[in-house]
Write a protein that holds these residues in place. Structure first.
Motif, PDB file in Angstrom:
ATOM      1  N   VAL A 150       4.195   5.501  -5.720  1.00 38.96           N
ATOM      2  CA  VAL A 150       4.190   5.529  -7.183  1.00 38.96           C
ATOM      3  C   VAL A 150       3.174   6.552  -7.694  1.00 38.96           C
ATOM      4  N   VAL A 151       2.003   6.592  -7.071  1.00 40.28           N
ATOM      5  CA  VAL A 151       0.990   7.584  -7.458  1.00 40.28           C
ATOM      6  C   VAL A 151       1.487   8.990  -7.147  1.00 40.28           C
ATOM      7  N   LEU A 152       2.120   9.170  -6.007  1.00 40.56           N
ATOM      8  CA  LEU A 152       2.657  10.482  -5.640  1.00 40.56           C
ATOM      9  C   LEU A 152       3.731  10.935  -6.624  1.00 40.56           C
ATOM     10  N   ALA A 153       4.554  10.014  -7.078  1.00 42.45           N
ATOM     11  CA  ALA A 153       5.580  10.359  -8.064  1.00 42.45           C
ATOM     12  C   ALA A 153       4.930  10.809  -9.365  1.00 42.45           C
ATOM     13  N   LEU A 155       0.824  -1.214   0.000  1.00 40.20           N
ATOM     14  CA  LEU A 155       0.000   0.000   0.000  1.00 40.20           C
ATOM     15  C   LEU A 155       0.861   1.269   0.000  1.00 40.20           C
ATOM     16  N   VAL A 156       1.916   1.267   0.791  1.00 36.33           N
ATOM     17  CA  VAL A 156       2.820   2.429   0.813  1.00 36.33           C
ATOM     18  C   VAL A 156       3.521   2.578  -0.530  1.00 36.33           C
ATOM     19  N   GLY A 157       3.939   1.470  -1.112  1.00 35.73           N
ATOM     20  CA  GLY A 157       4.596   1.516  -2.415  1.00 35.73           C
ATOM     21  C   GLY A 157       3.687   2.066  -3.499  1.00 35.73           C
ATOM     22  N   VAL A 184       1.935  12.184  -9.704  1.00 34.19           N
ATOM     23  CA  VAL A 184       1.333  13.498  -9.464  1.00 34.19           C
ATOM     24  C   VAL A 184       2.418  14.574  -9.458  1.00 34.19           C
ATOM     25  N   ASN A 185       3.562  14.276  -8.844  1.00 35.39           N
ATOM     26  CA  ASN A 185       4.666  15.227  -8.792  1.00 35.39           C
ATOM     27  C   ASN A 185       5.197  15.506 -10.199  1.00 35.39           C
ATOM     28  N   LEU A 186       5.316  14.469 -11.014  1.00 33.43           N
ATOM     29  CA  LEU A 186       5.774  14.647 -12.392  1.00 33.43           C
ATOM     30  C   LEU A 186       4.775  15.487 -13.183  1.00 33.43           C
ATOM     31  N   SER A 187       3.488  15.227 -12.975  1.00 29.14           N
ATOM     32  CA  SER A 187       2.463  16.000 -13.666  1.00 29.14           C
ATOM     33  C   SER A 187       2.517  17.465 -13.251  1.00 29.14           C
ATOM     34  N   ALA A 188       2.727  17.726 -11.976  1.00 29.10           N
ATOM     35  CA  ALA A 188       2.828  19.103 -11.497  1.00 29.10           C
ATOM     36  C   ALA A 188       4.052  19.801 -12.090  1.00 29.10           C
ATOM     37  N   GLN A 189       5.151  19.081 -12.207  1.00 28.10           N
ATOM     38  CA  GLN A 189       6.341  19.677 -12.795  1.00 28.10           C
ATOM     39  C   GLN A 189       6.114  19.985 -14.275  1.00 28.10           C
ATOM     40  N   MET A 190       5.416  19.106 -14.975  1.00 32.10           N
ATOM     41  CA  MET A 190       5.138  19.353 -16.387  1.00 32.10           C
ATOM     42  C   MET A 190       4.242  20.571 -16.557  1.00 32.10           C
ATOM     43  N   ASP A 191       3.242  20.726 -15.679  1.00 28.86           N
ATOM     44  CA  ASP A 191       2.375  21.898 -15.727  1.00 28.86           C
ATOM     45  C   ASP A 191       3.167  23.171 -15.477  1.00 28.86           C
ATOM     46  N   ALA A 228      11.475   4.271  -4.944  1.00 26.71           N
ATOM     47  CA  ALA A 228      11.143   3.837  -3.585  1.00 26.71           C
ATOM     48  C   ALA A 228       9.789   3.127  -3.564  1.00 26.71           C
ATOM     49  N   GLY A 229       8.846   3.624  -4.362  1.00 24.94           N
ATOM     50  CA  GLY A 229       7.544   2.973  -4.441  1.00 24.94           C
ATOM     51  C   GLY A 229       7.631   1.583  -5.030  1.00 24.94           C
ATOM     52  N   VAL A 230       8.373   1.439  -6.097  1.00 31.63           N
ATOM     53  CA  VAL A 230       8.518   0.129  -6.734  1.00 31.63           C
ATOM     54  C   VAL A 230       9.237  -0.847  -5.802  1.00 31.63           C
ATOM     55  N   VAL A 231      10.270  -0.388  -5.136  1.00 30.03           N
ATOM     56  CA  VAL A 231      11.013  -1.247  -4.203  1.00 30.03           C
ATOM     57  C   VAL A 231      10.109  -1.681  -3.045  1.00 30.03           C
ATOM     58  N   ALA A 232       9.282  -0.762  -2.544  1.00 30.06           N
ATOM     59  CA  ALA A 232       8.372  -1.112  -1.451  1.00 30.06           C
ATOM     60  C   ALA A 232       7.364  -2.164  -1.899  1.00 30.06           C
TER      61      ALA A 232
END
Length: 71
Positions: free
Chosen positions: A17-20, A11-13, A22-29, A51-55
């Motif tokens: 991954v979702v947070l990453a 669940l944390v992973g 969203v962060n990438l989308s925000a940077q693109m905007d 970190a998400g994939v490893v988790a």
């Protein structure tokens, strides 16, 4: 105990991954808004996604170890 740890890690992973994403989308905007090249593929997105994939991998491994121990 391994079931709880494995499920929590998965669940944390997934959340990381979702947070990453969203962060990438925000940077693109931001890059589109400012009209600059910017740092579109910043390392914070990479490490967060990694970190998400490893988790998730460790969570699945914990659940598989639990299953092997039960069998």
């Amino acid at each position: 105990m391994r079931t709880i740890v494995g499920t929590a890690l998965i669940l944390v992973g997934l959340a990381l991954v979702v947070l990453a994403q969203v962060n990438l989308s925000a940077q693109m905007d931001r890059v589109d808004r400012e009209g600059t090249a910017g740092n579109l593929f910043a390392l914070d997105v990479f490490w967060l996604g990694l970190a998400g994939v490893v988790a998730v991998v460790f969570g699945v491994a914990a659940l598989m170890a639990r299953r092997r121990a039960a069998a």
